[in-house]
Design an enzyme around this catalytic site. Structure first.
Site, PDB file in Angstrom:
ATOM      1  N   ASP A 115      16.663  36.751  33.051  1.00 31.41           N
ATOM      2  CA  ASP A 115      15.316  37.283  33.147  1.00 31.41           C
ATOM      3  C   ASP A 115      14.552  36.415  34.146  1.00 31.41           C
ATOM      4  O   ASP A 115      14.251  35.255  33.874  1.00 31.41           O
ATOM      5  CB  ASP A 115      14.665  37.205  31.752  1.00 31.41           C
ATOM      6  CG  ASP A 115      13.571  38.235  31.554  1.00 31.41           C
ATOM      7  OD1 ASP A 115      12.775  38.421  32.490  1.00 31.41           O
ATOM      8  OD2 ASP A 115      13.507  38.821  30.456  1.00 31.41           O
ATOM      9  N   ASP A 217      10.733  40.317  35.601  1.00 28.20           N
ATOM     10  CA  ASP A 217       9.517  40.487  34.814  1.00 28.20           C
ATOM     11  C   ASP A 217       8.352  41.000  35.677  1.00 28.20           C
ATOM     12  O   ASP A 217       8.164  40.532  36.808  1.00 28.20           O
ATOM     13  CB  ASP A 217       9.151  39.115  34.212  1.00 28.20           C
ATOM     14  CG  ASP A 217       8.101  39.206  33.120  1.00 28.20           C
ATOM     15  OD1 ASP A 217       8.376  39.853  32.102  1.00 28.20           O
ATOM     16  OD2 ASP A 217       7.019  38.618  33.292  1.00 28.20           O
ATOM     17  N   GLU A 284      11.048  45.412  35.783  1.00 27.14           N
ATOM     18  CA  GLU A 284      10.129  45.852  34.721  1.00 27.14           C
ATOM     19  C   GLU A 284       8.890  46.464  35.356  1.00 27.14           C
ATOM     20  O   GLU A 284       8.104  45.764  36.009  1.00 27.14           O
ATOM     21  CB  GLU A 284       9.714  44.688  33.816  1.00 27.14           C
ATOM     22  CG  GLU A 284       8.922  45.191  32.605  1.00 27.14           C
ATOM     23  CD  GLU A 284       8.030  44.149  31.943  1.00 27.14           C
ATOM     24  OE1 GLU A 284       7.665  44.352  30.785  1.00 27.14           O
ATOM     25  OE2 GLU A 284       7.683  43.139  32.585  1.00 27.14           O
ATOM     26  N   HIS A 345      11.627  43.870  23.624  1.00 32.14           N
ATOM     27  CA  HIS A 345      10.945  42.812  22.882  1.00 32.14           C
ATOM     28  C   HIS A 345       9.424  42.946  22.926  1.00 32.14           C
ATOM     29  O   HIS A 345       8.720  42.092  22.393  1.00 32.14           O
ATOM     30  CB  HIS A 345      11.371  41.462  23.445  1.00 32.14           C
ATOM     31  CG  HIS A 345      10.946  41.282  24.874  1.00 32.14           C
ATOM     32  ND1 HIS A 345      11.377  42.108  25.893  1.00 32.14           N
ATOM     33  CD2 HIS A 345      10.098  40.404  25.447  1.00 32.14           C
ATOM     34  CE1 HIS A 345      10.808  41.748  27.017  1.00 32.14           C
ATOM     35  NE2 HIS A 345      10.028  40.704  26.790  1.00 32.14           N
ATOM     36  N   ASP A 346       8.919  43.983  23.604  1.00 29.92           N
ATOM     37  CA  ASP A 346       7.466  44.197  23.691  1.00 29.92           C
ATOM     38  C   ASP A 346       7.020  45.443  22.927  1.00 29.92           C
ATOM     39  O   ASP A 346       5.821  45.728  22.898  1.00 29.92           O
ATOM     40  CB  ASP A 346       7.038  44.378  25.156  1.00 29.92           C
ATOM     41  CG  ASP A 346       7.245  43.126  25.999  1.00 29.92           C
ATOM     42  OD1 ASP A 346       7.203  42.014  25.437  1.00 29.92           O
ATOM     43  OD2 ASP A 346       7.441  43.277  27.221  1.00 29.92           O
TER      44      ASP A 346
HETATM   45  O1  TEU Z   1       5.668  42.199  29.856  1.00 29.32           O
HETATM   46  C1  TEU Z   1       4.691  42.763  30.669  1.00 29.32           C
HETATM   47  C2  TEU Z   1       3.879  43.749  30.014  1.00 29.32           C
HETATM   48  O2  TEU Z   1       3.418  44.653  30.661  1.00 29.32           O
HETATM   49  C3  TEU Z   1       3.622  43.539  28.568  1.00 29.32           C
HETATM   50  O3  TEU Z   1       2.512  42.741  28.470  1.00 29.32           O
HETATM   51  C4  TEU Z   1       3.387  44.795  27.865  1.00 29.32           C
HETATM   52  O4  TEU Z   1       2.312  45.491  28.443  1.00 29.32           O
HETATM   53  C5  TEU Z   1       3.014  44.519  26.444  1.00 29.32           C
HETATM   54  O5  TEU Z   1       3.879  43.542  25.931  1.00 29.32           O
HETATM   55  C6  TEU Z   1       3.136  45.786  25.664  1.00 29.32           C
HETATM   56  O6  TEU Z   1       3.096  45.478  24.326  1.00 29.32           O
HETATM   57  C7  TEU Z   1       6.421  41.152  30.362  1.00 29.32           C
HETATM   58  C8  TEU Z   1       7.338  40.643  29.288  1.00 29.32           C
HETATM   59  O7  TEU Z   1       8.234  41.652  28.918  1.00 29.32           O
HETATM   60  C9  TEU Z   1       6.510  40.138  28.150  1.00 29.32           C
HETATM   61  O8  TEU Z   1       7.296  39.752  27.052  1.00 29.32           O
HETATM   62  C10 TEU Z   1       5.701  38.971  28.667  1.00 29.32           C
HETATM   63  O9  TEU Z   1       4.831  38.515  27.650  1.00 29.32           O
HETATM   64  C11 TEU Z   1       4.878  39.351  29.892  1.00 29.32           C
HETATM   65  O10 TEU Z   1       5.628  40.094  30.842  1.00 29.32           O
HETATM   66  C12 TEU Z   1       4.412  38.120  30.607  1.00 29.32           C
HETATM   67  O11 TEU Z   1       5.487  37.498  31.240  1.00 29.32           O
END
Ligand code: TEU
Length: 551
Positions: A115, A217, A284, A345-346
């Site tokens: 990542d 990311d 992403e 994971h989000d």
């Molecule tokens: O996520 C980016 C992102 O757009 C997230 O904030 C998303 O909108 C949110 O989690 C929805 O619930 C990436 C990673 O996947 C995330 O885990 C990180 O916290 C973020 O970037 C910052 O690096």
């Protein structure tokens, strides 16, 4: 380090799939390292833990694992705040542990994606410590700084995804720095060529060690408006939505120069691919399809191999809506290679969004639509979101946004449920996040032994994909099913056509599908039936997922 020391054995691809790359044929499996397997008994997962579970991973029939960040980090955002792009955080192990994991994964035919977090660093990264030390430090311009407005206020109205403004004042130097996530995640200035070179060096470091590519990311956020203009108010904002939605984001997202930055990263990967093993980059990107597909780039300037398609995490569990989105996506992708994501994971777990009785339908959808599937760890055994008591909430996105539904991402990040042993076989002590209450009945060990388990259904599907080139490379065509809660499509190649019928509802349905021939033979059914089925009166059981070969 000899990158060929551990190269992935070439799997014998079906003749109809020659010419496809491994990342087009295979399935990607996302591991959240904190929660996969704890080998050293500190309650947090680690690299040696992952290595100890490689046989399980290989048994799933996947092509690659993607590891969420493993780099040294103060863990303000659990690793998405990187303090060193070329190391391993001691919590997860050492570089030697990583090399061992990579070699053991490759020996089993598994590729490894890391990542890459190039949009921001940790505020503890030496680059930021230097940049912050004075206005004329040579690294000052590696980050995005701006003077206060005349009244001392922040430079513009930009907001953080995690609540609050996207600017924090550095008292010592009197300027604000930009962070679209936590104040501990200052944003790099991608206009500065030294920044781009430094990230390229980090990529080389891992590519030279032998990694097979990167998930990148927030790649669509790399460019920001140079004039730092205010963003417009979002007229559709409603209370209860994340505060970041108060604005539209034309000046912080999807800027034209971002494509140039990504093309540079891609060119680096292509250099490595040209010299030997094929490397890949998944980006992403949360954007509507019309914008998303521009991130494939062009033949002259290719960008992401796959810009993540998150539509299944954003569309309700509605067969007609999903059909409409799949049709639109398949048409818009054009020459690009499609991909599908059901969870990460989000996002809340797929099972908690759609219900346990739909688990097999959801799995079948993910693994039979046209494009590379990405599976989130634990979804293959039916893990659900876990209610986290307030005193155990860890995620800063949750802590900073009380009152916003599903703001905390802890519920979908709980430890993998390996067995009914203490701590679910994940650890020898209380893990960093609570275990699901159901781990004694929902776990790998039990499902491994049960031929009718979701886990073994998942494996049956990946085996079916491996011997059915139509499911990997076949053209996608959706059919009118005649019911609002049924989604039917075909996947065809010259060698044949496969039909997928998915019952999103709890009622039995009889489909009338003219023009497909009298009968087909069942390749797989979630209610375990076999043999011939009539296509002019095709019966689907409640919640059934059915894959049929046409003749
Ligand atoms: O996520 C980016 C992102 O757009 C997230 O904030 C998303 O909108 C949110 O989690 C929805 O619930 C990436 C990673 O996947 C995330 O885990 C990180 O916290 C973020 O970037 C910052 O690096």
């Amino acid at each position: 380090m000899d990158p060929h020391a551990s190269s992935v054995p070439v799997e014998p691809a079906h003749p109809a799939l020659r010419g496809l790359k491994w990342w087009q044929r295979g399935i990607i499996y996302q591991i959240y390292p904190r929660s996969f397997m704890d080998a050293n008994g500190d309650g947090v997962g680690d690299l040696r833990g992952i290595t100890s579970r490689l046989d399980y991973l290989a048994s799933l029939g996947i092509a690659a694992i993607w590891l969420s960040p493993i780099f040294p980090s103060p863990m303000a955002d659990f690793g998405y705040d990187v303090a060193d792009y070329t190391g391993v955080d001691p919590l997860f192990g050492s570089l030697a542990d990583f090399d061992a994991l990579l070699e053991a994964a490759h020996a089993r035919g598994l590729h490894v994606l890391l990542d890459l977090v190039p949009n921001h660093t940790s505020d503890q990264h030496p680059w930021f410590l230097e940049a912050r030390s004075s206005r004329d430090n040579p690294k000052r311009d590696w980050y995005v700084w701006a003077d206060p407005k005349e009244n001392g206020r922040r430079p513009n109205n930009w907001l953080s995804f995690f609540g609050g403004p996207a600017w924090t004042l550095d008292e010592a130097s009197g300027q604000y720095y930009l962070h679209q996530f936590l104040p501990q995640q200052p944003e790099l200035n991608w206009r500065n060529p030294e920044v781009r070179a430094a990230i390229a060096d980090a990529m080389r470091f891992w590519l030279d060690r032998g990694v097979d590519g990167f998930r990148v990311d927030v790649i669509w956020l790399l460019g920001k408006d140079e004039a730092l203009r205010d963003e417009p108010i979002n007229p559709d904002f409603r209370p209860g939505m994340p505060p970041h939605h108060q604005l539209l984001h034309p000046y912080t997202q999807d800027l034209p120069e971002t494509h140039r930055y990504i093309a540079e990263m891609r060119a680096l990967l292509d250099e490595y691919s040209a010299r030997g093993r094929e490397r890949t980059m998944v980006g992403e990107i949360y954007l509507p399809f019309e914008r998303l597909v521009t991130y494939y780039g062009s033949a002259e300037a290719p960008e992401c191999h796959m810009p993540f398609n998150f539509i299944l995490t954003q569309t309700g569990w509605d067969a007609r809506k999903i059909r409409a989105q799949a049709d639109r996506y398949d048409a818009l992708v054009g020459e690009g290679w499609p991909n599908w994501v059901l969870g990460n994971h989000d996002q809340p777990r797929v099972l908690s969004r759609f219900g346990r009785e739909q688990a097999r339908v959801a799995t079948t959808l993910l693994l039979t639509l046209r494009g590379t599937p990405t599976v989130y760890y634990g979804d293959e055994i039916g893990m659900a979101d876990v209610d986290i008591p307030p005193e155990r909430v860890q995620d800063p996105a949750g802590l900073r946004q009380p009152g916003v539904k599903a703001a905390s991402r802890d519920p979908e990040r709980t430890p993998m449920q390996w067995s009914d042993a203490d701590f679910a076989g994940f650890s020898t002590r209380e893990p960093w996040l609570p275990l699901a209450e159901d781990y004694r009945t929902v776990n790998v060990a039990l499902q491994d032994r049960d031929p009718n388990s979701l886990l073994n259904y998942f494996r049956a599907l990946t085996r079916l994909r491996a011997v059915t080139p139509e499911l990997v490379a076949g053209a996608y065509h959706s059919l009118e099913a005649g019911f609002d809660d049924v989604f039917v499509y075909t996947r065809s190649l010259e060698v044949g056509t496969v039909l997928v019928a998915l019952n999103f509802g709890g009622a039995a349905r009889t489909l009338h599908l003219p023009g497909l021939g009298a009968a087909g033979s069942v390749l797989l059914s979630s209610v375990r039936r076999e043999g011939e089925v009539p296509l002019e009166a095709l019966e689907l059981a409640p919640h059934e997922a059915l894959v049929v070969r046409l003749r």
